[in-house]
Enzyme design. Structure first.
Site, PDB file in Angstrom:
ATOM      1  N   SER A   1       0.842  -1.203   0.000  1.00 17.92           N
ATOM      2  CA  SER A   1       0.000   0.000   0.000  1.00 17.92           C
ATOM      3  C   SER A   1       0.880   1.256   0.000  1.00 17.92           C
ATOM      4  O   SER A   1       2.080   1.177   0.295  1.00 17.92           O
ATOM      5  CB  SER A   1      -0.849  -0.032   1.279  1.00 17.92           C
ATOM      6  OG  SER A   1      -1.423   1.213   1.577  1.00 17.92           O
TER       7      SER A   1
ATOM      8  N   TYR B   1      -3.592  -0.011   9.931  1.00 21.94           N
ATOM      9  CA  TYR B   1      -3.385  -0.380   8.523  1.00 21.94           C
ATOM     10  C   TYR B   1      -1.947  -0.073   8.099  1.00 21.94           C
ATOM     11  O   TYR B   1      -1.283  -0.891   7.457  1.00 21.94           O
ATOM     12  CB  TYR B   1      -4.395   0.392   7.673  1.00 21.94           C
ATOM     13  CG  TYR B   1      -4.449   0.024   6.203  1.00 21.94           C
ATOM     14  CD1 TYR B   1      -5.118  -1.119   5.777  1.00 21.94           C
ATOM     15  CD2 TYR B   1      -3.851   0.838   5.235  1.00 21.94           C
ATOM     16  CE1 TYR B   1      -5.188  -1.443   4.426  1.00 21.94           C
ATOM     17  CE2 TYR B   1      -3.926   0.527   3.887  1.00 21.94           C
ATOM     18  CZ  TYR B   1      -4.599  -0.608   3.487  1.00 21.94           C
ATOM     19  OH  TYR B   1      -4.664  -0.934   2.147  1.00 21.94           O
TER      20      TYR B   1
HETATM   21  P1  NAP Z   1     -11.922  -4.805  -0.910  1.00 19.38           P
HETATM   22  O1  NAP Z   1     -12.647  -4.305  -2.096  1.00 19.38           O
HETATM   23  O2  NAP Z   1     -12.433  -4.456   0.445  1.00 19.38           O
HETATM   24  O3  NAP Z   1     -11.686  -6.396  -0.979  1.00 19.38           O
HETATM   25  C1  NAP Z   1     -11.011  -7.066   0.035  1.00 19.38           C
HETATM   26  C2  NAP Z   1     -11.169  -8.546  -0.120  1.00 19.38           C
HETATM   27  O4  NAP Z   1     -10.551  -9.198   1.001  1.00 19.38           O
HETATM   28  C3  NAP Z   1     -12.628  -8.975  -0.130  1.00 19.38           C
HETATM   29  O5  NAP Z   1     -12.813  -9.949  -1.132  1.00 19.38           O
HETATM   30  C4  NAP Z   1     -12.809  -9.574   1.252  1.00 19.38           C
HETATM   31  O6  NAP Z   1     -13.758 -10.606   1.288  1.00 19.38           O
HETATM   32  C5  NAP Z   1     -11.436 -10.174   1.498  1.00 19.38           C
HETATM   33  N1  NAP Z   1     -11.194 -10.467   2.901  1.00 19.38           N
HETATM   34  C6  NAP Z   1     -11.180  -9.596   3.938  1.00 19.38           C
HETATM   35  N2  NAP Z   1     -10.960 -10.243   5.088  1.00 19.38           N
HETATM   36  C7  NAP Z   1     -10.802 -11.563   4.776  1.00 19.38           C
HETATM   37  C8  NAP Z   1     -10.518 -12.729   5.520  1.00 19.38           C
HETATM   38  N3  NAP Z   1     -10.345 -12.685   6.857  1.00 19.38           N
HETATM   39  N4  NAP Z   1     -10.442 -13.921   4.875  1.00 19.38           N
HETATM   40  C9  NAP Z   1     -10.624 -13.969   3.539  1.00 19.38           C
HETATM   41  N5  NAP Z   1     -10.878 -12.910   2.767  1.00 19.38           N
HETATM   42  C10 NAP Z   1     -10.981 -11.709   3.381  1.00 19.38           C
HETATM   43  O7  NAP Z   1     -10.439  -4.282  -0.982  1.00 19.38           O
HETATM   44  P2  NAP Z   1      -9.508  -3.947  -2.226  1.00 19.38           P
HETATM   45  O8  NAP Z   1      -9.504  -2.488  -2.343  1.00 19.38           O
HETATM   46  O9  NAP Z   1      -9.835  -4.807  -3.396  1.00 19.38           O
HETATM   47  O10 NAP Z   1      -8.135  -4.364  -1.549  1.00 19.38           O
HETATM   48  C11 NAP Z   1      -7.463  -5.593  -1.802  1.00 19.38           C
HETATM   49  C12 NAP Z   1      -6.096  -5.488  -1.165  1.00 19.38           C
HETATM   50  O11 NAP Z   1      -5.406  -4.367  -1.708  1.00 19.38           O
HETATM   51  C13 NAP Z   1      -6.139  -5.256   0.342  1.00 19.38           C
HETATM   52  O12 NAP Z   1      -5.060  -5.923   0.949  1.00 19.38           O
HETATM   53  C14 NAP Z   1      -5.982  -3.755   0.463  1.00 19.38           C
HETATM   54  O13 NAP Z   1      -5.478  -3.368   1.698  1.00 19.38           O
HETATM   55  C15 NAP Z   1      -5.009  -3.497  -0.660  1.00 19.38           C
HETATM   56  N6  NAP Z   1      -4.954  -2.123  -1.173  1.00 19.38           N
HETATM   57  C16 NAP Z   1      -6.079  -1.472  -1.590  1.00 19.38           C
HETATM   58  C17 NAP Z   1      -5.952  -0.198  -2.126  1.00 19.38           C
HETATM   59  C18 NAP Z   1      -7.115   0.598  -2.630  1.00 19.38           C
HETATM   60  O14 NAP Z   1      -6.942   1.811  -2.854  1.00 19.38           O
HETATM   61  N7  NAP Z   1      -8.290   0.012  -2.851  1.00 19.38           N
HETATM   62  C19 NAP Z   1      -4.706   0.392  -2.224  1.00 19.38           C
HETATM   63  C20 NAP Z   1      -3.594  -0.295  -1.748  1.00 19.38           C
HETATM   64  C21 NAP Z   1      -3.732  -1.555  -1.232  1.00 19.38           C
HETATM   65  P3  NAP Z   1     -15.332 -10.412   1.702  1.00 19.38           P
HETATM   66  O15 NAP Z   1     -16.076 -10.814   0.479  1.00 19.38           O
HETATM   67  O16 NAP Z   1     -15.562 -11.377   2.810  1.00 19.38           O
HETATM   68  O17 NAP Z   1     -15.540  -8.988   2.101  1.00 19.38           O
HETATM   69  C1  GCO Z   2      -6.962   5.230   3.182  1.00 14.43           C
HETATM   70  C2  GCO Z   2      -7.031   4.234   2.076  1.00 14.43           C
HETATM   71  C3  GCO Z   2      -5.766   3.491   1.837  1.00 14.43           C
HETATM   72  C4  GCO Z   2      -5.730   2.895   0.481  1.00 14.43           C
HETATM   73  C5  GCO Z   2      -4.488   2.271  -0.004  1.00 14.43           C
HETATM   74  C6  GCO Z   2      -3.464   3.265  -0.428  1.00 14.43           C
HETATM   75  O1  GCO Z   2      -7.893   5.301   3.962  1.00 14.43           O
HETATM   76  O2  GCO Z   2      -5.977   5.997   3.214  1.00 14.43           O
HETATM   77  O3  GCO Z   2      -8.077   3.334   2.169  1.00 14.43           O
HETATM   78  O4  GCO Z   2      -4.926   3.316   2.784  1.00 14.43           O
HETATM   79  O5  GCO Z   2      -6.789   2.052   0.307  1.00 14.43           O
HETATM   80  O6  GCO Z   2      -4.019   1.226   0.775  1.00 14.43           O
HETATM   81  O7  GCO Z   2      -2.447   2.643  -1.091  1.00 14.43           O
END
Ligand code: NAP
Ligand code: GCO
Length: 262
Positions: free
Chosen positions: A147, A160
């Site tokens: 992230s 986080y």
């Molecule tokens: P999201 O839309 O909230 O999806 C997260 C996924 O993780 C969902 O499918 C959720 O399943 C699953 N999950 C959560 N807890 C779990 C558990 N205990 N066991 C199994 N599955 C579980 O998030 P996303 O934005 O796609 O993020 C995916 C990854 O990228 C995360 O690690 C997040 O921190 C990272 N990330 C996101 C962003 C961003 O801007 N969106 C940026 C950087 C990093 P359910 O169906 O049960 O909810």
């Molecule tokens: C926030 C965001 C994040 C992003 C991501 C950035 O509240 O600042 O949700 O932390 O999802 O991980 O890379």
């Protein structure tokens, strides 16, 4: 043409955690297009069935397992079943993650632990279950979804940021310990991506929305598709000498000091 073969995932088995939707789904879909067999998990049968249907709608036959990534016993059983029923995993993407946006002084230790459990302990648990098979197979790719918060802090995301900073170091450590078995462990660090996780930040009129657009040299939110090329690179033979690296895919956020005042 032969150089492009290095980027193919033909014949590989990819396990992407928490990939029913969002970033995990986007990466898994691209892996399927590149030739991989897709395995994913979710926490209950209903969500797994829903996920399978979403893959089917894209013409992908994905294998879904019910498994909470924080439950070590269940993870070990799931990886054993995947190995028996589908084969040894070539590519693991530790994608499942949660966020709790709470100012630190208001955050309960229990909430802090929950975030660390899903975002940091679980990649340890799942990697630990998968690595022995990779050693047996003679190669493996582990991609940890890091992230901006692996590098930066901000108000409300102490747990986080602690977890994602830790995940960056777990990545380097797995690379250090298991590189000799031809296992590459790298991080993929998305910038701000439009998924359900960031939906509360992107609502019309929310100042955070315009803040992120101004902070991103690309001047927009990212999409799961923006991550797919780099995710394929890190899963493919093309990255066989890349180990312990975090590849940030952030539209330039980490390069930018921010807009000067008018
Ligand atoms: P999201 O839309 O909230 O999806 C997260 C996924 O993780 C969902 O499918 C959720 O399943 C699953 N999950 C959560 N807890 C779990 C558990 N205990 N066991 C199994 N599955 C579980 O998030 P996303 O934005 O796609 O993020 C995916 C990854 O990228 C995360 O690690 C997040 O921190 C990272 N990330 C996101 C962003 C961003 O801007 N969106 C940026 C950087 C990093 P359910 O169906 O049960 O909810
Ligand atoms: C926030 C965001 C994040 C992003 C991501 C950035 O509240 O600042 O949700 O932390 O999802 O991980 O890379």
């Amino acid at each position: 043409m032969s150089i492009l073969k290095n980027f193919s995932l033909e014949g590989k088995i990819a396990f992407v955690t928490g990939a029913s939707y969002g970033i995990g789904f986007g990466i898994a879909k691209a892996y399927a297009e590149a030739g991989a067999t897709i395995v994913f998990n979710d926490i209950n049968e209903e969500l797994v069935d829903k996920g399978i249907k979403t893959y089917e709608a894209e013409g992908i036959k994905a294998f879904g397992y019910v498994c909470d990534v924080t439950d070590e016993e269940k993870v070990n059983e799931t990886v054993e079943n995947i190995e028996k029923e589908i084969g040894i995993i070539d590519i693991l993407v530790n994608n499942a993650g949660i966020i709790k946006r709470i100012p630190m002084l208001e955050m309960k230790a229990e909430d802090f632990r929950k975030v660390i459990d899903v975002d940091l302990n679980a990649p340890f648990i799942v990697s630990k279950a998968v690595i022995p098979g990779m050693i047996k197979k003679g190669h493996g790719k582990i991609i940890n979804i890091c992230s901006m918060m692996s590098e930066l802090g901000r108000e409300t995301v102490s747990a986080y940021a602690a977890a994602k900073g830790g995940l960056k170091m777990l990545t380097k450590n797995i690379a250090s310990e298991y590189g000799k078995y031809n296992i590459q462990c790298n991080g993929l660090g998305p910038g701000y991506i439009a998924t359900p996780q960031t939906e509360p930040l992107r609502t019309e009129g929310n100042p955070f929305n315009s803040f992120i657009i101004a902070k991103t040299p690309a001047a927009r939110w990212g999409t799961p598709e923006d991550l797919t090329g780099p995710a394929i690179f890190l899963a493919s033979d093309a990255s066989d000498f890349v180990n312990g690296h975090v590849l940030y895919v952030d539209g330039g956020i980490l390069a930018y000091i921010g807009k000067q005042p008018e």
